[in-house]
Write an enzyme that holds these catalytic residues in place. Structure first.
Site, PDB file in Angstrom:
ATOM      1  N   HIS A   1      10.202  40.247  52.377  1.00 39.99           N
ATOM      2  CA  HIS A   1      11.461  39.512  52.214  1.00 39.99           C
ATOM      3  C   HIS A   1      11.433  38.208  53.005  1.00 39.99           C
ATOM      4  CE1 HIS A   1      15.874  39.195  51.585  1.00 39.99           C
ATOM      5  NE2 HIS A   1      15.841  38.600  52.783  1.00 39.99           N
ATOM      6  N   GLU A   2      11.075  38.301  54.270  1.00 48.08           N
ATOM      7  CA  GLU A   2      11.071  37.101  55.111  1.00 48.08           C
ATOM      8  C   GLU A   2       9.957  36.138  54.715  1.00 48.08           C
ATOM      9  OE1 GLU A   2      13.563  36.529  56.809  1.00 48.08           O
ATOM     10  OE2 GLU A   2      14.429  38.544  56.800  1.00 48.08           O
TER      11      GLU A   2
ATOM     12  N   HIS B   1      11.283  33.795  52.107  1.00 42.48           N
ATOM     13  CA  HIS B   1      12.016  32.665  52.699  1.00 42.48           C
ATOM     14  C   HIS B   1      11.045  31.648  53.306  1.00 42.48           C
ATOM     15  CE1 HIS B   1      15.895  34.469  52.086  1.00 42.48           C
ATOM     16  NE2 HIS B   1      15.714  35.458  52.944  1.00 42.48           N
TER      17      HIS B   1
END
Length: 452
Positions: free
Chosen positions: A22-23, A26
């Site tokens: 997920h990170e 980003h």
């Protein structure tokens, strides 16, 4: 490894994998958009390990494994040196900011597809959706032992897990469901299951049980697992014997043996117990004995044996595809799981599903451990569903979450200017309150509910 230690370990592994992806979503898009990244952290708290790359980004692992974050250069979070103002997130065009924020949930969505792809290539083992026993609503709907469910409301079914998901959605919506089944003789038959007749407050975690439907793999065979000393069976029956008949009446399962013993025991005299033992068929005379249940005090006729499998039933349904064929299957499965998850959220919001379906870290840890114990493909499926859930939850339009930020940026895109600081601060406060409420509910369901 104990159950508690295993649950903690597999939860850390699961969350570590999902948060990292997920990170990274980003981080990767932020770098492509020229945003400066100060820290990429998996976990919260003071880092227990860290290193910096040539761009000055600190990569860290922190001790609290319940999330992570990517800290970017941003004037709203502190003073930014003049030479780095061009890297500030808040100065980037709104479409780039939308891309950076959306990248995290999209990474989890893609990870879900990849995990399901790996699961199908390896081969997902499950149980066939074959009916083992029916009563109540399932019996009234015409289902019979030996029926194999092949479709639920037109949706093809290959496993018992898929059948349960289809039946659960219909039960929560209080609508009858159309099943296509193949009976024990191979005939293709349509059955209408009256899920609308389920009583209010039925157990949403066990819809098949509420309907009176038990799968064939859950039905215990009349196999002798234990012989009590001094009982009628002592010295006659042996562990591993499979009881096939009592006085000529067939015994298919442990459930069919018990009423026959009550019938013949009350009649008096010996009964002829037919068993299969190491490939041989034997007929053994025995006299049922009157016994008392130590818990309830009820009396019943018995032989003094315990029945059931000494091991878990073998899987009898395998979903396996080649590397190329598995791609569209994984994509379709992701779409179906997403529709089911969004349907569950809708039902909880509208009151058609219980809020007990909201789960927290304790439940996640237990399911992670149970999935790991069942094998690699089950754990991959668990990771895929959790990754998809993380993507969907993060896209909810709740300030604090990615979806809340996307909502702000979409409003900015429409009106041509950012929301005021006051409006965003109010939104953050509301978002924190909603998030705190959801976390409290999840912990209540995880811990307090079982105690009560």
């Amino acid at each position: 490894m104990s159950e508690i230690a295993g649950s903690i370990w597999w939860m850390i592994v699961a969350l570590g994998v999902l948060v990292t992806f997920h990170e990274f979503g980003h981080y990767w898009v932020a770098r492509r958009c020229g945003v400066g990244v100060l820290r990429f952290s998996v976990g919260f708290g003071k880092p227990i390990w860290s290193r910096r790359d040539r761009h000055g980004t600190e990569f860290a692992i922190a001790p609290i494994p319940l999330g992570g974050y990517v800290k970017m250069v941003d004037e709203r979070e502190g003073e930014v040196p003049a030479e780095r103002l061009g890297e500030a997130f808040n100065r980037k065009p709104v479409l780039q900011r939308i891309a950076v924020v959306a990248a995290g949930p999209i990474a989890n969505l893609l990870l879900c597809v990849a995990l399901l792809w790996a699961m199908f290539v390896i081969g997902k083992e499950d149980y066939a959706p074959v009916v083992g026993r029916v009563d109540g609503i399932a019996q009234q709907s015409g289902l019979r032992p030996g029926d194999r469910i092949v479709a639920v409301d037109g949706r093809a079914i290959a496993t018992a897990t898929e059948a349960v998901m289809g039946l659960t959605g219909a039960a929560m919506d209080r609508r009858d469901v159309q099943l296509r089944v193949e009976d024990a003789s191979g005939n293709d038959i349509s059955r209408r299951v009256y899920t609308s007749r389920l009583p209010a407050g039925f157990d949403e975690q066990d819809v098949t049980g509420a309907l009176g439907l038990r799968w064939q793999f859950t039905v215990e065979p009349a196999e002798v697992r234990q012989v009590r000393p001094g009982s009628p069976a002592a010295g006659t029956l042996q562990v591993g014997d499979l009881i096939t008949a009592i006085d000529g009446q067939a015994v298919d399962t442990a459930d069919t043996l018990r009423p026959l013993l009550q019938k013949f025991g009350a009649r008096g005299g010996e009964v002829m117990v037919e068993v299969e033992r190491e490939g041989s068929r034997l007929a053994l005379p025995m006299q049922p004995q009157r016994m008392t249940d130590p818990d309830t005090g009820a009396e019943f006729w018995a032989l003094g044996i315990a029945l059931g499998r000494g091991h878990a039933p073998a899987y009898d349904a395998l979903q396996r595809y080649g590397p190329l064929a598995a791609i569209p299957v994984a994509v379709r499965q992701t779409g179906q799981l997403a529709a089911d998850s969004l349907g569950m959220i809708r039902r909880m919001v509208t009151g058609h599903a219980s809020l007990q379906n909201v789960s927290g870290p304790v439940t996640i840890a237990k399911v992670a451990n149970a999935s790991a114990d069942r094998g690699l493909t089950w754990f991959l499926q668990f990771l895929a569903l959790l990754s998809l859930s993380l993507a969907i939850v993060n896209l909810l339009p709740i300030p604090v979450l990615d979806g809340g930020h996307l909502l702000y940026y979409l409003i900015e895109l429409v009106k041509g200017s950012p929301l005021s600081e006051r409006a965003m601060a109010a939104g953050q406060f509301i978002g924190l309150a909603i998030l705190a409420g959801l976390m409290g509910l999840a912990l209540y369901n995880d811990i307090l509910r079982p105690v009560i």
